[in-house]
Design an enzyme around this catalytic site. Structure first.
Site: not given
Ligand code: PLP
Length: 420
Positions: A277-279, A320, A350-351, A379, A234, A316
């Site tokens: 768990e960084p995405g 969001y 077309c939206e 994302y 996150g 996005r």
């Molecule tokens: C999406 C997700 C993440 C990654 O979140 P980010 O905001 O991208 O860092 C980590 N853990 C879980 C379980 C998720 O669903």
């Protein structure tokens, strides 16, 4: 700052106009150096105790990006069998993959068991199903290991749709149901090897995450002999960088995290493997989208710049209400932000919700310009669609030695036809 892409030399000396001409638009362009830098940073969040960063691949599953994660030594989180298969294809061994599904049928759990992939169960029923799968497959007791996802009762994030912890979200097992976890594990001889949480996505203030870690470690004391504790992802990135928004304060965050861990390790008697768990943090800033301005107009006093970057390319903003900074390029050069005029940057879908940047102060755009959308690596492509039967965009990578390499070809209309 006038220009992020000039500041960081995003195109590494390549002319974006030439890249757009060669690969077409809309085009995702990635910068390998930025990608590696962010992946390295997340691998250093905890240095005092055993730690791994698990890149959450749903943010971006391009196989070339997964290969870079493999080289950077970080592990990965997968949310589906598809993501696991992608990771195998990229070369990840099973012990560097953590599977965090929710609401799946037995087949996905059986897949993970057969491939020896650590899985986290998101509810009591899914844990029960996992136990049944172990029985059916006659998995020996010592291999009946799994994790459970706990809902810590608190959340955080850049908008309500991405808050994943807290009393009103679908995720995890509530703290009050923990005794039932132990009933199920006893029934099927399961071992809880780890616990995980994820409070939400895209926060810039570390405090809620630190509070959640403190709270989670308190919960962890109820579990004996944990091999790992996973705090979730996150970490945010500065989407308003052109307005000089600061980076996520990684160094400060690390300093404040350490005493919380010290305290836990002392109480627990040992240090399990900590995970995060960084995405978004790993990939968001490593990509821009280049799109062409095909038409401009004034409608009832509002200016519109119509581009080929529709909500099918980047969802996005419409999903969001997310903000993405926009730079305008003419003849390969970034236009100065000295004189700005309010415009709406829109796509070709077309939206009426197909708006990339609403009432945004930007250099006056004209037909033929390139719109460069920042921070699209997370994302972005992974959420794009073929809505309006528009094939999905190509992706190129500016490698660390400055070469332009196509890492995904543009989809074609024939690709779309193939399923019929
Ligand atoms: C999406 C997700 C993440 C990654 O979140 P980010 O905001 O991208 O860092 C980590 N853990 C879980 C379980 C998720 O669903």
């Amino acid at each position: 700052m006038n220009s992020f892409i000039e500041n960081v030399n995003f195109f590494e000396g390549n002319n974006p106009e030439k890249i757009a001409a060669e690969y077409g638009t809309p085009l995702y362009v990635y910068n390998e150096k930025i990608l590696r830098d962010r992946m390295h940073k997340v691998s250093q969040v905890i240095t005092k105790y055993p730690y791994t960063a698990n890149y959450s691949v749903k943010a971006n599953t391009n196989i070339h990006i997964l290969k870079i994660a493999l080289e950077e030594g970080i592990n990965c989180d997968a949310m589906s069998v598809g993501e696991i298969e992608m990771l195998f294809k990229a070369g990840f061994p099973k012990d560097r993959i953590f599977f965090i599904p929710n609401n799946v049928d037995a087949s996905e759990l059986i897949y993970a068991l057969k491939h020896g992939i650590m899985t986290s169960l998101d509810s009591l029923e899914q844990l029960e199903l996992f136990g049944e799968c172990c029985e059916d497959l006659k998995i020996p007791a010592e291999k009946r290991q799994c994790a459970v996802r706990i809902n810590p009762g608190v959340g955080a994030g850049h908008c309500e749709k991405v808050v994943t912890g807290g009393k009103k979200t679908k995720f995890g097992i509530a703290e009050e149901d923990i005794p039932q976890i132990f009933e199920i594990t006893a029934k099927y001889s399961l071992t809880i090897a780890g616990i995980n949480q994820h409070i939400g996505s895209g926060f810039m203030d570390p405090q809620p995450y630190l509070d959640a870690v403190t709270n989670f470690l308190q919960i962890a004391l109820q579990f004996k002999e944990l091999k790992f504790i996973d705090f979730g992802g996150g970490y945010g990135i500065p989407y308003h960088k052109l307005d000089d928004e600061k980076d996520y304060p990684m160094e400060d965050f690390k300093k404040r995290l350490e005493p919380i861990l010290d305290n836990f390790v002392e109480k627990y008697g040992s240090a399990p493997m900590f995970k995060s768990e960084p995405g978004r943090y790993c990939v968001a800033e490593s990509s821009v989208i280049l799109g062409r301005v095909h038409a401009t107009k004034q409608n009832n006093g509002h200016l519109y710049a119509g581009t080929d970057i529709g909500m099918n390319v980047l969802v996005r903003p419409s999903m969001y209400d997310s903000w993405h900074d926009v730079e305008v390029l003419r003849d390969g050069k970034v236009l100065s932000r000295d004189e700005l005029i309010e415009q709406n940057v829109v796509g070709n879908i077309c939206e009426s919700g197909d708006i990339l940047a609403k009432e945004r102060k930007l250099p006056k755009m004209q037909r033929g310009d390139l719109a460069c959308i920042l921070d699209t690596g997370a994302y972005g492509w992974s959420m794009c669609s073929t809505y309006n039967s528009r094939p999905r965009a190509a992706e190129v990578l500016i490698t660390k030695d400055g070469k332009v390499k196509q890492i995904r070809r543009r989809e074609t209309i024939n690709d779309l036809m193939r399923l019929f």
